[in-house]
Design a protein around this motif. Structure first.
Motif, PDB file in Angstrom:
ATOM      1  N   ASP A 316       0.810  -1.220   0.000  1.00 24.28           N
ATOM      2  CA  ASP A 316       0.000   0.000   0.000  1.00 24.28           C
ATOM      3  C   ASP A 316       0.842   1.269   0.000  1.00 24.28           C
ATOM      4  OD1 ASP A 316      -2.061  -1.772   0.153  1.00 24.28           O
ATOM      5  OD2 ASP A 316      -2.651  -1.288   2.219  1.00 24.28           O
ATOM      6  N   ASN A 317       1.988   1.235   0.644  1.00 27.79           N
ATOM      7  CA  ASN A 317       2.850   2.415   0.760  1.00 27.79           C
ATOM      8  C   ASN A 317       4.195   2.145   0.089  1.00 27.79           C
ATOM      9  OD1 ASN A 317       1.110   4.139   2.598  1.00 27.79           O
ATOM     10  ND2 ASN A 317       1.321   2.292   3.863  1.00 27.79           N
ATOM     11  N   ALA A 318       4.106   1.745  -1.169  1.00 29.54           N
ATOM     12  CA  ALA A 318       5.304   1.341  -1.903  1.00 29.54           C
ATOM     13  C   ALA A 318       6.345   2.463  -1.938  1.00 29.54           C
ATOM     14  CB  ALA A 318       4.930   0.927  -3.320  1.00 29.54           C
ATOM     15  N   TRP A 319       7.587   2.075  -1.791  1.00 30.08           N
ATOM     16  CA  TRP A 319       8.717   3.031  -1.781  1.00 30.08           C
ATOM     17  C   TRP A 319       9.964   2.297  -2.246  1.00 30.08           C
ATOM     18  CZ3 TRP A 319      12.845   2.394   1.888  1.00 30.08           C
ATOM     19  CH2 TRP A 319      13.813   3.420   1.881  1.00 30.08           C
ATOM     20  N   LEU A 320      10.659   2.914  -3.177  1.00 33.72           N
ATOM     21  CA  LEU A 320      11.933   2.367  -3.636  1.00 33.72           C
ATOM     22  C   LEU A 320      13.051   3.216  -3.057  1.00 33.72           C
ATOM     23  CD1 LEU A 320      13.656   0.439  -5.324  1.00 33.72           C
ATOM     24  CD2 LEU A 320      13.349   2.013  -7.281  1.00 33.72           C
ATOM     25  N   GLY A 321      13.762   2.646  -2.104  1.00 38.26           N
ATOM     26  CA  GLY A 321      14.876   3.368  -1.502  1.00 38.26           C
ATOM     27  C   GLY A 321      16.072   3.414  -2.430  1.00 38.26           C
ATOM     28  N   THR A 322      16.469   2.243  -2.903  1.00 36.67           N
ATOM     29  CA  THR A 322      17.582   2.165  -3.850  1.00 36.67           C
ATOM     30  C   THR A 322      17.587   0.792  -4.504  1.00 36.67           C
ATOM     31  OG1 THR A 322      19.992   2.413  -4.123  1.00 36.67           O
ATOM     32  CG2 THR A 322      19.235   1.335  -2.119  1.00 36.67           C
ATOM     33  N   GLU A 323      18.088   0.750  -5.701  1.00 39.92           N
ATOM     34  CA  GLU A 323      18.270  -0.527  -6.389  1.00 39.92           C
ATOM     35  C   GLU A 323      19.518  -1.245  -5.887  1.00 39.92           C
ATOM     36  OE1 GLU A 323      16.585  -1.857  -9.130  1.00 39.92           O
ATOM     37  OE2 GLU A 323      15.130  -0.256  -9.531  1.00 39.92           O
ATOM     38  N   LYS A 324      20.514  -0.465  -5.468  1.00 43.31           N
ATOM     39  CA  LYS A 324      21.765  -1.052  -4.995  1.00 43.31           C
ATOM     40  C   LYS A 324      22.439  -0.065  -4.046  1.00 43.31           C
ATOM     41  CE  LYS A 324      26.077  -3.234  -6.578  1.00 43.31           C
ATOM     42  NZ  LYS A 324      25.854  -4.463  -5.782  1.00 43.31           N
ATOM     43  N   ASP A 325      22.777  -0.534  -2.863  1.00 37.20           N
ATOM     44  CA  ASP A 325      23.413   0.324  -1.865  1.00 37.20           C
ATOM     45  C   ASP A 325      24.856  -0.109  -1.631  1.00 37.20           C
ATOM     46  OD1 ASP A 325      23.249   2.378   0.298  1.00 37.20           O
ATOM     47  OD2 ASP A 325      23.693   0.642   1.557  1.00 37.20           O
ATOM     48  N   ASP A 326      25.746   0.853  -1.507  1.00 34.39           N
ATOM     49  CA  ASP A 326      27.154   0.569  -1.216  1.00 34.39           C
ATOM     50  C   ASP A 326      27.328   0.431   0.300  1.00 34.39           C
ATOM     51  OD1 ASP A 326      29.897   0.269  -1.312  1.00 34.39           O
ATOM     52  OD2 ASP A 326      30.304   2.402  -1.635  1.00 34.39           O
ATOM     53  N   THR A 327      26.698  -0.577   0.872  1.00 34.20           N
ATOM     54  CA  THR A 327      26.610  -0.699   2.326  1.00 34.20           C
ATOM     55  C   THR A 327      27.964  -0.929   2.964  1.00 34.20           C
ATOM     56  OG1 THR A 327      24.482  -1.796   1.913  1.00 34.20           O
ATOM     57  CG2 THR A 327      25.304  -1.789   4.180  1.00 34.20           C
ATOM     58  N   PHE A 328      28.717  -1.872   2.445  1.00 37.55           N
ATOM     59  CA  PHE A 328      29.958  -2.296   3.091  1.00 37.55           C
ATOM     60  C   PHE A 328      30.974  -1.165   3.177  1.00 37.55           C
ATOM     61  CE2 PHE A 328      34.142  -4.629   2.680  1.00 37.55           C
ATOM     62  CZ  PHE A 328      34.163  -5.098   3.977  1.00 37.55           C
ATOM     63  N   ARG A 329      31.307  -0.577   2.043  1.00 35.78           N
ATOM     64  CA  ARG A 329      32.354   0.449   2.017  1.00 35.78           C
ATOM     65  C   ARG A 329      31.860   1.797   2.536  1.00 35.78           C
ATOM     66  NH1 ARG A 329      34.696   4.304  -1.374  1.00 35.78           N
ATOM     67  NH2 ARG A 329      36.989   4.351  -1.276  1.00 35.78           N
ATOM     68  N   GLN A 330      30.749   2.283   1.974  1.00 33.58           N
ATOM     69  CA  GLN A 330      30.286   3.614   2.359  1.00 33.58           C
ATOM     70  C   GLN A 330      29.802   3.635   3.810  1.00 33.58           C
ATOM     71  OE1 GLN A 330      30.624   6.432   0.359  1.00 33.58           O
ATOM     72  NE2 GLN A 330      30.259   7.357   2.374  1.00 33.58           N
ATOM     73  N   GLY A 331      29.207   2.523   4.260  1.00 29.00           N
ATOM     74  CA  GLY A 331      28.795   2.459   5.658  1.00 29.00           C
ATOM     75  C   GLY A 331      29.974   2.574   6.599  1.00 29.00           C
ATOM     76  N   ALA A 332      31.077   1.901   6.256  1.00 34.42           N
ATOM     77  CA  ALA A 332      32.283   1.996   7.074  1.00 34.42           C
ATOM     78  C   ALA A 332      32.860   3.409   7.042  1.00 34.42           C
ATOM     79  CB  ALA A 332      33.318   0.986   6.596  1.00 34.42           C
ATOM     80  N   ILE A 333      32.877   4.021   5.859  1.00 38.95           N
ATOM     81  CA  ILE A 333      33.369   5.397   5.745  1.00 38.95           C
ATOM     82  C   ILE A 333      32.524   6.340   6.605  1.00 38.95           C
ATOM     83  CG2 ILE A 333      33.578   7.362   4.168  1.00 38.95           C
ATOM     84  CD1 ILE A 333      34.341   5.310   1.983  1.00 38.95           C
ATOM     85  N   ASN A 334      31.211   6.188   6.538  1.00 39.58           N
ATOM     86  CA  ASN A 334      30.328   7.035   7.340  1.00 39.58           C
ATOM     87  C   ASN A 334      30.599   6.868   8.824  1.00 39.58           C
ATOM     88  OD1 ASN A 334      29.153   7.974   5.020  1.00 39.58           O
ATOM     89  ND2 ASN A 334      27.320   6.700   5.177  1.00 39.58           N
ATOM     90  N   ASN A 335      30.853   5.640   9.255  1.00 33.37           N
ATOM     91  CA  ASN A 335      31.151   5.417  10.669  1.00 33.37           C
ATOM     92  C   ASN A 335      32.488   6.020  11.068  1.00 33.37           C
ATOM     93  OD1 ASN A 335      28.850   4.118  11.662  1.00 33.37           O
ATOM     94  ND2 ASN A 335      29.507   2.122  10.896  1.00 33.37           N
ATOM     95  N   VAL A 336      33.483   5.935  10.187  1.00 26.31           N
ATOM     96  CA  VAL A 336      34.779   6.553  10.459  1.00 26.31           C
ATOM     97  C   VAL A 336      34.618   8.060  10.614  1.00 26.31           C
ATOM     98  CG1 VAL A 336      37.024   7.104   9.440  1.00 26.31           C
ATOM     99  CG2 VAL A 336      36.183   4.746   9.419  1.00 26.31           C
ATOM    100  N   LYS A 337      33.870   8.672   9.715  1.00 25.12           N
ATOM    101  CA  LYS A 337      33.647  10.121   9.786  1.00 25.12           C
ATOM    102  C   LYS A 337      32.902  10.502  11.061  1.00 25.12           C
ATOM    103  CE  LYS A 337      32.251  11.920   5.810  1.00 25.12           C
ATOM    104  NZ  LYS A 337      31.532  11.981   4.490  1.00 25.12           N
ATOM    105  N   LEU A 338      31.884   9.730  11.414  1.00 25.07           N
ATOM    106  CA  LEU A 338      31.139   9.986  12.648  1.00 25.07           C
ATOM    107  C   LEU A 338      32.044   9.870  13.868  1.00 25.07           C
ATOM    108  CD1 LEU A 338      28.556  10.323  14.370  1.00 25.07           C
ATOM    109  CD2 LEU A 338      28.149   7.865  14.065  1.00 25.07           C
ATOM    110  N   PHE A 339      32.888   8.852  13.863  1.00 24.19           N
ATOM    111  CA  PHE A 339      33.788   8.611  14.986  1.00 24.19           C
ATOM    112  C   PHE A 339      34.742   9.786  15.204  1.00 24.19           C
ATOM    113  CE2 PHE A 339      37.888   6.739  16.467  1.00 24.19           C
ATOM    114  CZ  PHE A 339      37.475   6.313  17.721  1.00 24.19           C
TER     115      PHE A 339
END
Length: 395
Positions: A316-339
């Motif tokens: 009912d509330n269809a939403w496409l966030g992304t077809e492909k996410d760079d979770t492994f690398r970009q997620g780690a980079i984001n955590n490094v920056k946050l840290f």
């Protein structure tokens, strides 16, 4: 080295001058040391200077060759390259701001504790422990970190990615209705070939193959499958009440992957609060079909999220966030920056409690599968089983 100080006054906080924040000036480079110079340490290490402007000033490892190769790579002075079983402690007690821990999971509790006690901020790979006592030790270190005003960041990549953050928000606001059923799986091949060599010290062989070592890594349900189990906990904002399961290990003799004693497949049913039943399965049998997935179903639709892939809501509330996410690398980079930013800003970040909750969920599933019976959260939490490993830790 001056550190940020807070004084409680008039029911609030008085923040001292920016110059007192970690170094002579607030914008001076944050200095970090890396404990663990294997593949993961060398992979994530460059993110600290490249994306966060930090300086790598010290290294620690139990394998001399790894230590020296990494020292050259990061241009670290030889006097700041610590070797042997106490290397992590020597590094933590040296002049730096933060400790980055990228060692086998078994060692995380004592290494985190040593760094926090030394007054250092900590960035640590997931998972944080292989057993319940280790998880409780991390919680105690998290409490101490808060008292000292230190950051303790556990590197879960999905939680650092905006598309997963929005997916969780949409799920929690009711876009699929009340969740009733979950499907969670981690399907992949073995993480690496056997890294041992003829004549190699057996202890060193175990360390090099720790992903497939039950005691050093916690078995695959803890060491690797935690990625998807943590995501399920995050969506549901809860941990399971009980679990039952099974699993095993196939015969790897005659292949390049005949190492360790960890299982290579698990099947577990988790019961969460509010009547949510989650079917979890994992394998490391073949790379011919690989996917890391969390799906949750309600009468209005489903959330369908994949580590490194598709993230969406159907119905009912269809939403496409992304077809492909760079979770492994970009997620780690984001955590490094946050840290690093948490250190610069003097605003400590601490996600240890939610990380331990997911770690304990994996241990609950492992216990239920090993014993092939129903195990409750309360029973698991009372476990005093400690994984014990005797290693030389100097090669």
């Amino acid at each position: 080295m001056k550190r940020r100080k807070f004084l409680a006054a008039s029911g609030g906080w008085i923040i001292l001058k920016p110059e007192t924040v970690f170094g002579t000036q607030a914008n001076s480079a944050v200095e970090v040391g890396i404990v663990g110079c294997g593949g993961r340490g060398n992979w994530i290490g460059p993110f600290f200077p490249e994306y966060a402007g930090a300086r790598i000033v010290a290294l620690a490892d139990v394998v001399r060759r790894h230590l020296e190769e990494t020292r050259v790579k990061f241009n670290v002075d030889a006097s700041r390259a610590y070797h042997g079983p106490e290397a992590y402690r020597e590094l933590a007690n040296s002049k730096l701001d933060a400790v980055v821990i990228q060692t086998p999971t078994y060692f995380h509790p004592e290494q985190v504790r040593a760094a926090i006690e030394a007054g250092k901020h900590v960035f640590v790979a997931k998972p944080v422990a292989v057993d319940v006592p280790g998880c409780k030790s991390i919680l105690e270190s998290a409490r101490l970190a808060r008292e000292k005003g230190l950051t303790l960041l556990v590197d879960f990549q999905t939680r650092a990615q905006p598309v997963f953050q929005e997916s969780v928000e949409r799920f929690r606001r009711g876009d699929i209705g009340k969740a009733e059923l979950g499907q969670v799986f981690y399907f992949a091949g073995r993480p690496a070939k056997d890294r041992s060599k003829p004549g190699m010290d057996p202890g060193l062989a175990r360390v090099l193959n720790f992903y497939m070592d039950r005691e050093l890594g916690g078995d695959i349900i803890v060491e690797q499958n935690i990625h998807v189990i943590d995501l399920a906990n995050w969506y549901l904002d809860a941990h399971p009440l009980r679990a039952i399961g099974t699993g095993g290990r196939t015969d790897w003799r005659g292949t390049d992957y005949d190492a360790g004693n960890a299982w290579d497949h698990f099947i577990v049913t988790f019961w969460y609060p509010n009547g949510v039943e989650v079917a979890f399965s994992s394998h490391q049998l073949t790379r011919s079909f690989s996917d890391l997935c969390v799906r949750l179903f309600g009468i209005k639709g489903a959330v369908d999220s994949h580590y490194g892939g598709l993230v969406r809501i159907t119905g009912d509330n269809a939403w496409l966030g992304t077809e492909k996410d760079d979770t492994f690398r970009q997620g780690a980079i984001n955590n490094v920056k946050l840290f690093v930013e948490s250190i610069r800003s003097g605003k400590p970040f601490n996600n240890a409690e939610e990380s331990v909750r997911s770690n304990l969920t994996c241990i609950l599933g492992r216990m239920a599968a090993y014993q092939e019976r129903m195990v409750t959260w309360e029973e698991m939490m009372q476990s005093e089983e400690r994984y014990e490993v005797e290693l030389a830790l100097r090669w």
